[in-house]
Design a protein around this motif. Structure first.
Motif, PDB file in Angstrom:
ATOM      1  N   ALA A  13       0.847  -1.199   0.000  1.00 52.03           N
ATOM      2  CA  ALA A  13       0.000   0.000   0.000  1.00 52.03           C
ATOM      3  C   ALA A  13       0.878   1.242   0.000  1.00 52.03           C
ATOM      4  N   PHE A  14       1.967   1.194   0.746  1.00 55.67           N
ATOM      5  CA  PHE A  14       2.866   2.338   0.770  1.00 55.67           C
ATOM      6  C   PHE A  14       3.521   2.547  -0.595  1.00 55.67           C
ATOM      7  N   ALA A  15       3.880   1.463  -1.263  1.00 54.84           N
ATOM      8  CA  ALA A  15       4.483   1.578  -2.586  1.00 54.84           C
ATOM      9  C   ALA A  15       3.525   2.272  -3.554  1.00 54.84           C
ATOM     10  N   VAL A  16       2.248   1.975  -3.444  1.00 52.66           N
ATOM     11  CA  VAL A  16       1.244   2.610  -4.305  1.00 52.66           C
ATOM     12  C   VAL A  16       1.148   4.100  -3.960  1.00 52.66           C
ATOM     13  N   ILE A  17       1.102   4.412  -2.659  1.00 50.09           N
ATOM     14  CA  ILE A  17       1.051   5.824  -2.232  1.00 50.09           C
ATOM     15  C   ILE A  17       2.299   6.550  -2.718  1.00 50.09           C
ATOM     16  N   TYR A  18       3.435   5.905  -2.570  1.00 49.49           N
ATOM     17  CA  TYR A  18       4.695   6.518  -3.007  1.00 49.49           C
ATOM     18  C   TYR A  18       4.633   6.873  -4.486  1.00 49.49           C
ATOM     19  N   ASP A  19       4.270   5.894  -5.293  1.00 50.43           N
ATOM     20  CA  ASP A  19       4.217   6.128  -6.744  1.00 50.43           C
ATOM     21  C   ASP A  19       3.212   7.218  -7.110  1.00 50.43           C
ATOM     22  N   ALA A  20       2.100   7.271  -6.393  1.00 50.30           N
ATOM     23  CA  ALA A  20       1.047   8.232  -6.715  1.00 50.30           C
ATOM     24  C   ALA A  20       1.379   9.649  -6.246  1.00 50.30           C
ATOM     25  N   THR A  21       2.218   9.771  -5.233  1.00 48.54           N
ATOM     26  CA  THR A  21       2.418  11.099  -4.630  1.00 48.54           C
ATOM     27  C   THR A  21       3.826  11.665  -4.767  1.00 48.54           C
ATOM     28  N   VAL A  22       4.792  10.874  -5.191  1.00 52.39           N
ATOM     29  CA  VAL A  22       6.170  11.362  -5.216  1.00 52.39           C
ATOM     30  C   VAL A  22       6.322  12.589  -6.115  1.00 52.39           C
ATOM     31  N   SER A  23       5.677  12.605  -7.263  1.00 51.84           N
ATOM     32  CA  SER A  23       5.798  13.766  -8.168  1.00 51.84           C
ATOM     33  C   SER A  23       5.163  15.022  -7.584  1.00 51.84           C
ATOM     34  N   PRO A  24       3.924  14.956  -7.071  1.00 46.89           N
ATOM     35  CA  PRO A  24       3.350  16.169  -6.475  1.00 46.89           C
ATOM     36  C   PRO A  24       4.133  16.656  -5.236  1.00 46.89           C
ATOM     37  N   VAL A  25       4.629  15.724  -4.432  1.00 48.70           N
ATOM     38  CA  VAL A  25       5.416  16.104  -3.253  1.00 48.70           C
ATOM     39  C   VAL A  25       6.705  16.801  -3.698  1.00 48.70           C
ATOM     40  N   LEU A  26       7.355  16.242  -4.687  1.00 52.83           N
ATOM     41  CA  LEU A  26       8.579  16.852  -5.216  1.00 52.83           C
ATOM     42  C   LEU A  26       8.275  18.233  -5.796  1.00 52.83           C
ATOM     43  N   GLY A  27       7.146  18.360  -6.475  1.00 53.37           N
ATOM     44  CA  GLY A  27       6.758  19.649  -7.050  1.00 53.37           C
ATOM     45  C   GLY A  27       6.543  20.717  -5.986  1.00 53.37           C
ATOM     46  N   VAL A  28       5.850  20.359  -4.905  1.00 54.82           N
ATOM     47  CA  VAL A  28       5.622  21.319  -3.808  1.00 54.82           C
ATOM     48  C   VAL A  28       6.963  21.713  -3.193  1.00 54.82           C
ATOM     49  N   ALA A  29       7.785  20.743  -2.934  1.00 49.82           N
ATOM     50  CA  ALA A  29       9.094  21.029  -2.323  1.00 49.82           C
ATOM     51  C   ALA A  29       9.929  21.926  -3.233  1.00 49.82           C
ATOM     52  N   HIS A  30       9.910  21.646  -4.525  1.00 52.21           N
ATOM     53  CA  HIS A  30      10.723  22.436  -5.456  1.00 52.21           C
ATOM     54  C   HIS A  30      10.207  23.868  -5.593  1.00 52.21           C
ATOM     55  N   ARG A  31       8.889  24.058  -5.539  1.00 50.46           N
ATOM     56  CA  ARG A  31       8.344  25.423  -5.606  1.00 50.46           C
ATOM     57  C   ARG A  31       8.800  26.248  -4.415  1.00 50.46           C
ATOM     58  N   VAL A  32       8.952  25.619  -3.256  1.00 47.26           N
ATOM     59  CA  VAL A  32       9.384  26.345  -2.059  1.00 47.26           C
ATOM     60  C   VAL A  32      10.905  26.513  -2.040  1.00 47.26           C
ATOM     61  N   LEU A  33      11.632  25.451  -2.333  1.00 44.72           N
ATOM     62  CA  LEU A  33      13.094  25.453  -2.167  1.00 44.72           C
ATOM     63  C   LEU A  33      13.861  25.943  -3.397  1.00 44.72           C
ATOM     64  N   ARG A  34      13.325  25.694  -4.583  1.00 42.75           N
ATOM     65  CA  ARG A  34      13.982  26.077  -5.837  1.00 42.75           C
ATOM     66  C   ARG A  34      15.372  25.452  -5.998  1.00 42.75           C
ATOM     67  N   ASP A  35      15.561  24.304  -5.394  1.00 42.25           N
ATOM     68  CA  ASP A  35      16.826  23.580  -5.496  1.00 42.25           C
ATOM     69  C   ASP A  35      16.480  22.105  -5.634  1.00 42.25           C
ATOM     70  N   GLN A  36      16.916  21.492  -6.718  1.00 46.69           N
ATOM     71  CA  GLN A  36      16.523  20.115  -7.010  1.00 46.69           C
ATOM     72  C   GLN A  36      17.006  19.133  -5.939  1.00 46.69           C
ATOM     73  N   ALA A  37      18.257  19.238  -5.544  1.00 49.42           N
ATOM     74  CA  ALA A  37      18.795  18.281  -4.568  1.00 49.42           C
ATOM     75  C   ALA A  37      18.063  18.390  -3.233  1.00 49.42           C
ATOM     76  N   GLN A  38      17.860  19.615  -2.760  1.00 48.44           N
ATOM     77  CA  GLN A  38      17.146  19.780  -1.490  1.00 48.44           C
ATOM     78  C   GLN A  38      15.694  19.337  -1.620  1.00 48.44           C
ATOM     79  N   SER A  39      15.090  19.590  -2.775  1.00 47.46           N
ATOM     80  CA  SER A  39      13.703  19.174  -3.002  1.00 47.46           C
ATOM     81  C   SER A  39      13.584  17.657  -2.938  1.00 47.46           C
ATOM     82  N   GLU A  40      14.540  16.965  -3.529  1.00 53.50           N
ATOM     83  CA  GLU A  40      14.527  15.504  -3.486  1.00 53.50           C
ATOM     84  C   GLU A  40      14.692  14.987  -2.060  1.00 53.50           C
TER      85      GLU A  40
END
Length: 194
Positions: free
Chosen positions: A31-58
């Motif tokens: 179930a976690f693997a499914v959540i991970y796959d479904a949310t990793v891109s939006p989570v990364l997008g939110v982090a990148h909009r705030v941080l503006r740094d790819q490594a820190q966003s990851e």
């Protein structure tokens, strides 16, 4: 065994994140693997909009998804959707990272300023030194010519008693006496206790 959930077959095939979070709370890794796959891109997008740094966003995205695994039981459906809960975690973690970086920069800046700040007040020291020089000059004027010359040569030019005697063409004993008398008068004039 559960039927695997497939994402992306068609637009309406979105996983039920609320149900899956309940399963993750029970330790279900699939179930976690499914959540991970479904949310990793939006989570990364939110982090990148705030941080503006790819490594820190990851890094933030990774931290958030680990937090989802650890804290899935805290999700409350009555407070909002699962994706909003996860993205709120991502936003908070990214903002915390920005604040941490800013605090670190501020601390480093403050430390750098402290490194360049003298341990004493330079202005006060300069004023005191100037006052002491003026007082010494005034007291030197109270000495006889031989006393003043002897003190100046011995203490300001660093000559030995013998060199002072040779330079002034005086006996060594006379130079020693004039120096001693001159220093006593200077001490008294400056108010220095013996």
């Amino acid at each position: 065994m559960k039927e695997p959930v497939h994402i992306g077959r068609h637009p309406s095939a979105r996983p039920d994140l609320e149900r899956l979070l309940g399963e993750v709370a029970g330790g279900d890794q699939e179930a976690f693997a499914v959540i991970y796959d479904a949310t990793v891109s939006p989570v990364l997008g939110v982090a990148h909009r705030v941080l503006r740094d790819q490594a820190q966003s990851e890094e933030v995205a990774q931290d958030v998804l680990v937090e989802v695994w650890r804290t899935a039981a805290r999700y409350r459906p009555e407070r909002g959707t699962a994706i909003n809960w996860i993205l709120t975690l991502a936003h908070r973690r990214a903002v915390d990272r920005v604040r941490s970086v800013e605090s670190s920069i501020a601390r480093e800046h403050k430390a750098a300023l402290l490194d360049h700040t003298p341990e004493y007040d330079e202005v006060t020291e300069q004023v005191e030194a100037r006052f002491e020089r003026e007082q010494v000059k005034r007291c030197l004027r109270t000495l006889t010519d031989i006393q003043r010359q002897s003190v100046t040569l011995a203490y300001y030019r660093g000559l030995t008693y013998r060199e002072v005697a040779e330079l002034l063409a005086l006996p060594l004993g006379t130079v020693k006496t004039r120096l001693r008398d001159g220093l006593i008068r200077l001490r008294d004039c400056l108010g220095v206790s013996a």
